[in-house]
Design a protein around this motif. Structure first.
Motif, short mmCIF file in Angstrom:
data_model
loop_
_atom_site.label_atom_id
_atom_site.label_comp_id
_atom_site.label_asym_id
_atom_site.label_seq_id
_atom_site.Cartn_x
_atom_site.Cartn_y
_atom_site.Cartn_z
N LYS A 2 1.14 -1.23 -0.34
CA LYS A 2 0.23 -0.27 0.06
C LYS A 2 0.27 1.39 -0.22
O LYS A 2 2.20 1.48 0.63
N GLU A 5 -1.20 4.59 3.48
CA GLU A 5 -2.64 4.26 4.58
C GLU A 5 -2.41 4.54 5.60
O GLU A 5 -1.50 5.00 6.65
N GLN A 7 -4.91 4.76 9.05
CA GLN A 7 -5.70 4.04 10.05
C GLN A 7 -6.26 5.12 11.49
O GLN A 7 -4.75 5.33 12.26
N ASN A 28 -9.99 6.86 8.18
CA ASN A 28 -8.71 5.66 7.64
C ASN A 28 -9.58 5.87 5.88
O ASN A 28 -10.25 6.14 5.17
N THR A 30 -6.28 4.07 2.43
CA THR A 30 -5.73 3.03 1.98
C THR A 30 -5.79 3.54 0.50
O THR A 30 -6.70 3.51 -0.30
#
Length: 316
Positions: A2, A5, A7, A28, A30
């Motif tokens: 990825k 990313e 989170q 969040n 990605t």
């Protein structure tokens, strides 16, 4: 791997005598390698804050942010090696130096050897259309030319990930077109591009996916083609040459929600997908009309639907 990313990202600022200002809230996201991703939102929504965290200029208050697998808080040196950033304006440019000297300086910061540096700088100046002005002082450049130099600076290290913050601001239409071609080339070469923009057609044209951000929260992430279907279950039919009688008949077709004359001679019909659209088309074609255009909501219309008409209003 990825490329980006994110989170549970939160970012807040202390405000004297007031509750903390929340710039980003539980974000969040990605982004895979090789994707062009646009970040859309009104002024003060959190777009630039997110870009600054990705580029290690700001630290997250909480949450995890990784670029090419490297944590921005714990491995910022590694993040910087695989990341190119273009924030625009006069920041990061030395006006007394020439365009070539500016790029030579930034190339030296990435520890490129002299011969490699010379080749890279020459290649980039040509790529962004500044080869003929390479040895002129930047202070004489227009805003659009400075923006092109910023693009070249962001590409000096051949980064895996490139962050572009309002990259075409100040560019003339030809330069903006060349920039879009450059983004396509970068994607074809496997680069990942995260771009903030207010230019909806540009985002729709270039992006594999777009994210809408408002008041520090992600409202939606999808491809431009899919977003219109999420927001609207209807199709628009623009018809030129309808009579008043025909408009009244169209309005009574089950599933037709509106029939509006948007300009003299042009009627817009909004109908549910399926039988309603079919019945409208049959009505119009049987009346001998062939000037018909079908469409779905544009990215700009979706943006206004989700965010509202407050693009010039700074979020509190």
């Amino acid at each position: 791997m990825k490329a980006i990313e994110i989170q549970g990202l939160n970012r807040s600022y202390e405000v004297k005598g007031k509750p903390d200002h929340i710039a980003l809230k539980d974000v969040n996201l990605t982004i895979p390698q090789g994707e062009v991703h646009s970040l859309l939102g009104p002024n003060g929504a959190g777009k630039t804050t997110l870009c600054r965290i990705l580029s290690t200029v700001l630290l997250p208050t909480s949450g995890s942010v990784r670029v090419m697998g490297h944590d921005v808080a714990k491995e910022h040196h590694r993040v910087k090696k695989c990341l190119g950033v273009v924030f625009g304006g006069d920041r990061g440019l030395y006006n007394q130096l020439t365009a070539r000297q500016n790029l030579n300086f930034w190339a030296s910061m990435y520890e490129l050897g002299r011969a490699q540096r010379r080749r890279r700088v020459t290649e980039l100046l040509d790529r962004v259309g500044l080869a003929q002005r390479a040895d002129e002082a930047v202070q004489g450049f227009s805003r659009g030319m400075k923006q092109r130099l910023h693009l070249a600076r962001g590409l000096v290290s051949s980064p895996a990930v490139l962050i572009l913050d309002e990259p075409t601001v100040g560019m003339d239409p030809v330069a903006a077109r060349d920039f879009r071609d450059l983004v396509r080339e970068l994607r074809a070469d496997g680069h990942t591009v995260l771009m903030t923009t207010h230019d909806m057609p540009e985002a729709a044209e270039l992006s594999d996916r777009v994210s809408f951000i408002d008041n520090g929260e992600l409202a939606l992430t999808e491809s431009p083609d899919v977003i219109g279907n999420i927001v609207s279950s209807q199709e628009r039919i623009d018809v030129r040459g309808m009579t008043d009688t025909l408009r009244r008949r169209a309005a009574h077709i089950p599933g037709v929600s509106s029939v509006t004359e948007t300009e003299p001679g042009l009627t817009r019909i909004e109908a549910e997908f399926g039988e309603a659209v079919r019945d409208v088309l049959m009505l119009v074609i049987e009346a001998g009309i062939t000037d018909i255009t079908r469409s779905r909501p544009s990215l700009e219309e979706v943006y206004l639907h989700l965010i509202g008409r407050r693009g010039m209003t700074v979020a509190q």
